[in-house]
Enzyme design. Sequence first.
Site, PDB file in Angstrom:
ATOM      1  N   HIS A  67      41.522  42.654  31.121  1.00  0.00           N
ATOM      2  CA  HIS A  67      40.277  43.255  31.059  1.00  0.00           C
ATOM      3  C   HIS A  67      40.203  44.418  30.574  1.00  0.00           C
ATOM      4  O   HIS A  67      39.285  45.311  30.571  1.00  0.00           O
ATOM      5  CB  HIS A  67      39.486  43.311  32.519  1.00  0.00           C
ATOM      6  CG  HIS A  67      39.182  41.763  32.951  1.00  0.00           C
ATOM      7  ND1 HIS A  67      38.254  40.894  32.400  1.00  0.00           N
ATOM      8  CD2 HIS A  67      39.652  41.231  34.127  1.00  0.00           C
ATOM      9  CE1 HIS A  67      37.995  39.853  33.247  1.00  0.00           C
ATOM     10  NE2 HIS A  67      38.877  39.978  33.878  1.00  0.00           N
ATOM     11  N   SER A 111      36.472  37.366  37.517  1.00  0.00           N
ATOM     12  CA  SER A 111      37.169  37.055  36.410  1.00  0.00           C
ATOM     13  C   SER A 111      37.531  35.622  36.244  1.00  0.00           C
ATOM     14  O   SER A 111      36.712  34.727  36.016  1.00  0.00           O
ATOM     15  CB  SER A 111      38.414  37.959  36.663  1.00  0.00           C
ATOM     16  OG  SER A 111      39.142  37.930  35.567  1.00  0.00           O
TER      17      SER A 111
END
Length: 303
Positions: free
Chosen positions: A195, A89
């Site tokens: 996300h 990420s």
Amino acid sequence: MTAFLFSGQGSQYTGMGKELLEANPEFSFIYDKASEILGYDLKKVTFEGTEEELAQTCNSQPAIMAMSLLCFETAKKNGISFDAAAGHSLGEYAAMTATGMLSLEDGFRVIKARAAAMDKAGRETQGAMYAIMKMTPEEIEAVCEEVSGYVVPVNYNSPVQTVIAGEKEAADKAAEVFAQNGARAVPLKVSAAFHSKLMESASKEFYEAIKDITFNEPSVPFYSNVTGQELTDFFDMPSLLAKHMISPVRFTSELNAMSSAGIDKFIELGPNKVLTGLVKKTLKGSTAVNIENLKTLESALTL
């Protein structure tokens, strides 16, 4: 072959990197450039701030990135080379900077825009995230589909750990179901559903902020959270990174792809050793270590 992995959000702690920077003061330029871009003293926030202050998205993202790049420069200084790069990420941005896809200045410009957009969307949507252990990804997907409201798997971290995210009520309910079925459901210390589609407004805002940034091809193979494979098309990185914000992190797939490419050593750069643990759970027989201070650096040099 060796891959460098760059830590993700949530791994931060007050004082991270201080020992390494004191031992390698020539790398202060990382914090100086970051502070110039951010408009505040990142070194002070990282080394002296409270855990609560550092946990704020607008602080934690650039702080982890700076510390990860400090670890990267320290590893290079000590003769540790790498054949591939990936990040979890947030960690992708340190990986992009380390491989030359982004300049240091643009790296912090991009992460400043990302953190601001995600922080704003988090305040507007009030989502939640849980790490689910002791269940397969398929079992977790099935439960999420059955729960009313919006909750989805967003981080495929290892064969026995998947993170879910979504509307708080739906995520809380899913966590109850997982616990009843014998799984561990650990709430993450975030106030947003990263996300997931709850980051849609952040994704659009982020794209507008970075659409004119220059991205180069990386110096070594770069593995993507979005595809779970080596990234080969760098034509429109702003669109991919905007998509990254609302797409699952396919970290398990990335690790398997790197292993298939002949990579058998993994060095995590950044605070704590979360990714090191995920490698060990996913790739049996691989070597995984982290670098975050002088002690761990010494261990990595013995690989």
